[in-house]
Design an enzyme around this catalytic site. Structure first.
Site, short mmCIF file in Angstrom:
data_model
loop_
_atom_site.label_atom_id
_atom_site.label_comp_id
_atom_site.label_asym_id
_atom_site.label_seq_id
_atom_site.Cartn_x
_atom_site.Cartn_y
_atom_site.Cartn_z
N GLU A 166 9.90 -3.78 10.46
CA GLU A 166 10.24 -2.48 9.89
C GLU A 166 10.74 -1.52 10.97
O GLU A 166 10.08 -1.31 11.99
CB GLU A 166 9.04 -1.86 9.17
CG GLU A 166 9.35 -0.50 8.54
CD GLU A 166 8.29 -0.01 7.59
OE1 GLU A 166 8.46 1.10 7.06
OE2 GLU A 166 7.29 -0.72 7.37
N GLU A 184 -0.97 -5.54 9.16
CA GLU A 184 -0.17 -4.93 10.22
C GLU A 184 -0.81 -5.18 11.58
O GLU A 184 -2.02 -5.34 11.69
CB GLU A 184 -0.05 -3.42 9.97
CG GLU A 184 0.64 -3.06 8.68
CD GLU A 184 0.73 -1.55 8.46
OE1 GLU A 184 0.37 -0.79 9.38
OE2 GLU A 184 1.15 -1.15 7.36
N ASP A 202 -0.67 -6.24 0.12
CA ASP A 202 -1.07 -5.59 1.37
C ASP A 202 -2.59 -5.51 1.49
O ASP A 202 -3.29 -5.19 0.50
CB ASP A 202 -0.52 -4.17 1.43
CG ASP A 202 0.84 -4.10 2.08
OD1 ASP A 202 1.30 -5.10 2.64
OD2 ASP A 202 1.46 -3.01 2.03
N ASP A 245 0.83 -1.20 0.00
CA ASP A 245 0.00 0.00 0.00
C ASP A 245 0.87 1.26 0.00
O ASP A 245 0.35 2.38 -0.06
CB ASP A 245 -1.00 0.00 1.16
CG ASP A 245 -0.36 -0.11 2.53
OD1 ASP A 245 0.89 -0.13 2.63
OD2 ASP A 245 -1.11 -0.20 3.53
N SER A 246 2.19 1.07 -0.02
CA SER A 246 3.12 2.18 -0.28
C SER A 246 2.83 2.82 -1.63
O SER A 246 3.29 3.94 -1.89
CB SER A 246 4.57 1.67 -0.25
OG SER A 246 4.71 0.50 -1.05
#
Length: 265
Positions: free
Chosen positions: A183, A116, A84, A45-46
């Site tokens: 991360e 996440e 994602d 989703d970056s």
């Protein structure tokens, strides 16, 4: 060459062979990465930041992730495709997560979905895995929680925070997660967790001792117009082509030359 699977990745971890991953969002770059020999392609989703120009990943929709995943899948024959799950598509309930993940797999080309969050997401991970959906977990700096975290900051520096991340990782592994992205956490913490966990760890700003590494493609090619994070490196410097830059990245990860001390915390 045989397609990469989660079983392949676990075997690479067992043999202490590094796993390589980059993001991609379209057919052309996905084809190039696959041809260059990348192990995994992450449809992150970056894309909300590097393709759409947003300040965060939060505006990205499930429909957009399905679209970009489908584009990537058309260009891949070997690499494992991770897609994602965007903000609000899975947090509400395991059932909502299953519906979203089902769309990503049926229509978006996903072979693994990534979400996440720590122990509170373990029930959702278990719900998905028990129903045939492979899951990659994500701890440390979780971009969908950027406002709650107070910005894009390193996580796990204090002893209590580090212990929380370790606890979350074990809970997610027990729930059935097949991979774990770490991360922006201290390198020593990532090293300890990688040794403790049975599942492969994929680092981004988590030091050299994770089982694999991932970078955002636009950062490692030096084309993102905003500042890139400390943990990235521009592999286009000195490379005659994009494909050679990708091959240089793969070689540097496999040999342990990347990341270096300057890319960690």
């Amino acid at each position: 060459m045989k397609p990469i699977t989660l079983t392949t990745l676990k075997e690479l971890k067992r043999k202490s062979e590094k796993i390589t991953c980059l993001t991609a969002y379209d057919f052309s770059f996905a084809s190039l990465l696959d041809r260059a020999g990348i192990d995994m392609i992450m449809v992150g989703d970056s894309l909300g930041m590097v393709m759409q120009g947003h300040e965060t990943t939060l505006p990205v929709s499930l429909a957009e992730m399905v679209y970009h995943g489908r584009c990537v899948a058309r260009g891949v024959s070997r690499a494992l495709i991770i897609v994602d799950m965007p903000f609000t598509s899975y947090q509400e309930s395991p059932q909502r997560a299953f519906a979203s993940a089902g769309r990503l797999m049926q229509r978006g080309g996903a072979q693994v979905v990534k979400l996440e969050g720590g122990e509170p997401m373990a029930e959702t991970v278990r719900f998905l895995v028990e129903r045939g959906i492979p899951v990659c977990a994500h701890l440390g700096l979780t971009p969908q929680s950027v406002h709650q975290l107070g910005g894009y900051r390193v996580q796990g520096r204090e002893a209590s925070a580090a212990e929380r991340i370790r606890h979350d990782a074990l809970a997610l592994q027990q729930a059935g997660a097949g991979l774990l992205v770490l991360e922006a956490i201290p390198a020593e913490l990532a090293k300890t967790m990688t040794a403790e966990l049975e599942i492969p760890t994929i680092g981004i700003g988590a030091g050299p001792d994770c089982d694999g590494q991932v970078l955002v493609l636009h950062d490692m090619l030096g084309v993102y117009p905003r500042p890139s994070p400390k943990f990235s490196r521009n592999f286009m410097v000195g490379a005659p082509s994009v494909e050679e830059a990708v091959k240089a990245y793969i070689g540097a990860v496999k040999s342990g030359a990347f990341p270096g001390p300057e890319h960690g915390y």
